[in-house]
Design a protein around this motif. Structure first.
Motif, PDB file in Angstrom:
ATOM      1  N   TRP A  54     -17.375 -16.627  -4.339  1.00 21.91           N
ATOM      2  CA  TRP A  54     -17.222 -16.950  -5.956  1.00 21.91           C
ATOM      3  C   TRP A  54     -16.347 -17.910  -6.121  1.00 21.91           C
ATOM      4  N   PRO A  55     -16.471 -19.145  -6.760  1.00 22.57           N
ATOM      5  CA  PRO A  55     -15.520 -20.227  -7.001  1.00 22.57           C
ATOM      6  C   PRO A  55     -14.713 -19.679  -8.287  1.00 22.57           C
ATOM      7  N   LEU A  56     -13.252 -19.934  -7.926  1.00 23.54           N
ATOM      8  CA  LEU A  56     -12.445 -19.345  -8.992  1.00 23.54           C
ATOM      9  C   LEU A  56     -11.526 -20.851  -9.310  1.00 23.54           C
ATOM     10  N   GLY A  57     -12.186 -21.830  -9.305  1.00 27.37           N
ATOM     11  CA  GLY A  57     -11.516 -23.017  -9.799  1.00 27.37           C
ATOM     12  C   GLY A  57     -11.057 -23.948  -8.677  1.00 27.37           C
ATOM     13  N   GLY A  58     -11.060 -23.617  -7.391  1.00 23.53           N
ATOM     14  CA  GLY A  58     -10.634 -24.553  -6.150  1.00 23.53           C
ATOM     15  C   GLY A  58     -11.767 -24.641  -5.454  1.00 23.53           C
ATOM     16  N   CYS A  59     -11.282 -25.287  -4.031  1.00 19.58           N
ATOM     17  CA  CYS A  59     -12.338 -25.439  -3.154  1.00 19.58           C
ATOM     18  C   CYS A  59     -12.628 -24.336  -2.337  1.00 19.58           C
ATOM     19  N   LEU A  60     -13.863 -24.192  -1.625  1.00 20.68           N
ATOM     20  CA  LEU A  60     -14.108 -23.083  -0.844  1.00 20.68           C
ATOM     21  C   LEU A  60     -13.005 -23.054   0.234  1.00 20.68           C
ATOM     22  N   THR A  61     -12.433 -21.707   0.671  1.00 18.05           N
ATOM     23  CA  THR A  61     -11.354 -21.789   1.569  1.00 18.05           C
ATOM     24  C   THR A  61     -12.111 -21.090   2.826  1.00 18.05           C
ATOM     25  N   THR A  62     -11.414 -21.387   3.878  1.00 19.69           N
ATOM     26  CA  THR A  62     -11.492 -20.541   5.278  1.00 19.69           C
ATOM     27  C   THR A  62     -11.632 -19.206   5.172  1.00 19.69           C
ATOM     28  N   ALA A 118     -23.443   3.688  -6.277  1.00 19.66           N
ATOM     29  CA  ALA A 118     -23.132   2.250  -6.545  1.00 19.66           C
ATOM     30  C   ALA A 118     -21.951   2.096  -6.888  1.00 19.66           C
ATOM     31  N   TRP A 119     -21.474   2.863  -7.707  1.00 21.11           N
ATOM     32  CA  TRP A 119     -19.950   2.686  -8.330  1.00 21.11           C
ATOM     33  C   TRP A 119     -18.849   3.028  -7.110  1.00 21.11           C
ATOM     34  N   ALA A 120     -19.178   3.786  -6.520  1.00 25.32           N
ATOM     35  CA  ALA A 120     -18.355   4.072  -5.353  1.00 25.32           C
ATOM     36  C   ALA A 120     -18.171   3.092  -4.290  1.00 25.32           C
ATOM     37  N   ALA A 121     -19.246   2.357  -4.361  1.00 28.62           N
ATOM     38  CA  ALA A 121     -19.382   1.017  -3.328  1.00 28.62           C
ATOM     39  C   ALA A 121     -18.509   0.014  -4.057  1.00 28.62           C
ATOM     40  N   ALA A 122     -18.582  -0.043  -5.364  1.00 31.10           N
ATOM     41  CA  ALA A 122     -17.704  -1.164  -5.974  1.00 31.10           C
ATOM     42  C   ALA A 122     -16.361  -1.321  -5.199  1.00 31.10           C
ATOM     43  N   PRO A 123     -15.302  -0.398  -5.249  1.00 24.91           N
ATOM     44  CA  PRO A 123     -14.064  -1.085  -4.443  1.00 24.91           C
ATOM     45  C   PRO A 123     -14.446  -1.505  -3.032  1.00 24.91           C
ATOM     46  N   LEU A 124     -15.355  -1.319  -2.480  1.00 25.86           N
ATOM     47  CA  LEU A 124     -15.613  -1.934  -1.059  1.00 25.86           C
ATOM     48  C   LEU A 124     -15.649  -3.332  -1.317  1.00 25.86           C
ATOM     49  N   ALA A 125     -16.721  -3.746  -2.234  1.00 27.03           N
ATOM     50  CA  ALA A 125     -16.952  -5.062  -2.422  1.00 27.03           C
ATOM     51  C   ALA A 125     -15.813  -5.810  -2.969  1.00 27.03           C
ATOM     52  N   PHE A 126     -14.978  -5.190  -3.902  1.00 28.27           N
ATOM     53  CA  PHE A 126     -13.870  -5.736  -4.452  1.00 28.27           C
ATOM     54  C   PHE A 126     -12.752  -6.032  -3.295  1.00 28.27           C
ATOM     55  N   ALA A 127     -12.866  -5.055  -2.428  1.00 27.31           N
ATOM     56  CA  ALA A 127     -11.681  -5.225  -1.181  1.00 27.31           C
ATOM     57  C   ALA A 127     -12.198  -6.451  -0.542  1.00 27.31           C
ATOM     58  N   VAL A 128     -13.605  -6.851  -0.351  1.00 21.81           N
ATOM     59  CA  VAL A 128     -13.833  -8.185   0.357  1.00 21.81           C
ATOM     60  C   VAL A 128     -13.557  -9.186  -0.574  1.00 21.81           C
ATOM     61  N   PHE A 129     -13.767  -9.085  -1.884  1.00 22.74           N
ATOM     62  CA  PHE A 129     -13.222 -10.204  -2.828  1.00 22.74           C
ATOM     63  C   PHE A 129     -11.605 -10.426  -2.797  1.00 22.74           C
ATOM     64  N   LEU A 130     -10.977  -9.460  -2.813  1.00 26.48           N
ATOM     65  CA  LEU A 130      -9.545  -9.459  -2.542  1.00 26.48           C
ATOM     66  C   LEU A 130      -8.999 -10.372  -1.311  1.00 26.48           C
ATOM     67  N   ALA A 131      -9.807  -9.943  -0.135  1.00 31.26           N
ATOM     68  CA  ALA A 131      -9.445 -10.504   1.173  1.00 31.26           C
ATOM     69  C   ALA A 131      -9.887 -12.025   1.004  1.00 31.26           C
ATOM     70  N   ALA A 132     -10.966 -12.119   0.346  1.00 28.31           N
ATOM     71  CA  ALA A 132     -11.434 -13.692   0.397  1.00 28.31           C
ATOM     72  C   ALA A 132     -10.579 -14.515  -0.496  1.00 28.31           C
ATOM     73  N   HIS A 133      -9.861 -13.982  -1.655  1.00 30.22           N
ATOM     74  CA  HIS A 133      -9.351 -14.723  -2.487  1.00 30.22           C
ATOM     75  C   HIS A 133      -7.761 -14.780  -2.572  1.00 30.22           C
ATOM     76  N   ALA A 134      -7.287 -14.153  -1.388  1.00 27.67           N
ATOM     77  CA  ALA A 134      -5.698 -13.880  -1.253  1.00 27.67           C
ATOM     78  C   ALA A 134      -5.084 -15.384  -1.487  1.00 27.67           C
ATOM     79  N   PRO A 135      -4.150 -15.533  -2.455  1.00 28.45           N
ATOM     80  CA  PRO A 135      -3.543 -16.803  -2.613  1.00 28.45           C
ATOM     81  C   PRO A 135      -2.664 -17.389  -1.349  1.00 28.45           C
ATOM     82  N   LEU A 136      -3.176 -17.489  -0.326  1.00 29.14           N
ATOM     83  CA  LEU A 136      -2.404 -17.987   0.759  1.00 29.14           C
ATOM     84  C   LEU A 136      -3.174 -19.127   1.463  1.00 29.14           C
ATOM     85  N   SER A 137      -2.347 -20.242   1.907  1.00 33.77           N
ATOM     86  CA  SER A 137      -2.767 -21.270   2.513  1.00 33.77           C
ATOM     87  C   SER A 137      -3.321 -21.009   3.800  1.00 33.77           C
TER      88      SER A 137
END
Length: 267
Positions: A54-62, A118-137
């Protein structure tokens, strides 16, 4: 930042809720609850990958691409395995046992159970989101560690599934308990590797500069709780004791329930 993360988590939960409603409809129309786990696995993979990319205003990162690729690889491998298995069964014994216990209320209670999933799985997908969007170069060593954990987990779970499949199709093993390969070290090695895979995303997300990264630890914690205490080991072992009796009790006495450990032999 906090509001954005909460909105993402809510969107993930609602998406999974809709997809598991679809799973309930399929289960009700086919009578085969094996499709529930198939749809759950594909749903978690799809929603997680979309969240990761999901784009959060920047370019797609590795890091986004890596997180999405890992969760999709897990989802396609496991979901396809469950789908193939579901084609050859009339119903999943665990869910069938629930339905028998619930009686006339089974459709309503099954819907509630799938919404909980479904709702118990939400934190699983959220963890993937957090890993993907960690603000590190640049990628760090722990990013590579996370990738290694995920690949080992996917390969280990696939190996355990294949060992069990081969054991079951051999007529000489009819009525016996699978205790070969990884199944000598754990009664549920597939569950162990499933849990292990969700440790990959905290490995990627955690950083002193990213407080939200700590929320990714909810993924392995929830997966452990589900597998060991709720929908994994307890109903499966109840069904195995019913169908295998003393053979399974002997297996329980010798083999670790979850973490792979050397077999314990009775004197």
């Amino acid at each position: 930042m906090a509001q954005m993360h909460i909105e993402i988590l809510a969107a993930i939960g609602l998406s999974l809720s809709v997809l598991m409603t679809l799973a309930w409809i399929v289960q009700q129309r086919t009578g085969n609850s094996g499709w529930v786990d198939t749809i759950w696995t594909y749903s978690v993979g799809l929603v997680s990958a979309v969240a990761a990319l999901w784009p959060l205003g920047g370019c797609l990162t590795t890091r986004q691409v890596i997180a999405a690729a890992l969760v999709l690889l897990w989802s396609v491998r496991l979901g396809t395995h469950i789908a193939v298995r579901s084609r050859h069964i009339a119903d999943d014994p665990r869910y069938a046992s629930f339905a028998q216990e619930w009686g006339a209320a089974a459709p309503r209670r099954m819907f509630g159970l799938l919404q909980i999933q479904a709702w118990a799985a939400a934190p699983l997908a959220f963890a993937v989101f957090l890993a993907a969007h960690a603000p590190l170069s640049a990628l760090r060593i722990q990013d590579y560690v996370g990738v290694a954990i995920a690949l080992i987990a996917i390969a280990g779970e696939a190996a355990a599934d294949e060992q069990l499949r081969r054991f079951k199709v051999d007529p000489a093993h009819a009525g016996q308990v699978c205790n070969v390969g990884l199944w000598r070290w754990s009664r549920h090695p597939n569950y162990f590797f499933e849990w292990l895979g969700w440790l990959a995303y905290p490995a990627i997300a955690l950083s002193a500069a990213y407080p939200w990264g700590w929320a990714s630890l909810a993924a392995p914690a929830i997966m452990y709780w589900l597998l060991v205490h709720v929908s994994g080991i307890p109903p499966l072992e109840t069904q195995m004791l019913r169908s295998r009796g003393d053979r399974y009790r002997a297996y329980q006495a010798e083999t670790s329930p979850f973490f792979p450990l050397p077999p314990q032999r009775k004197s």
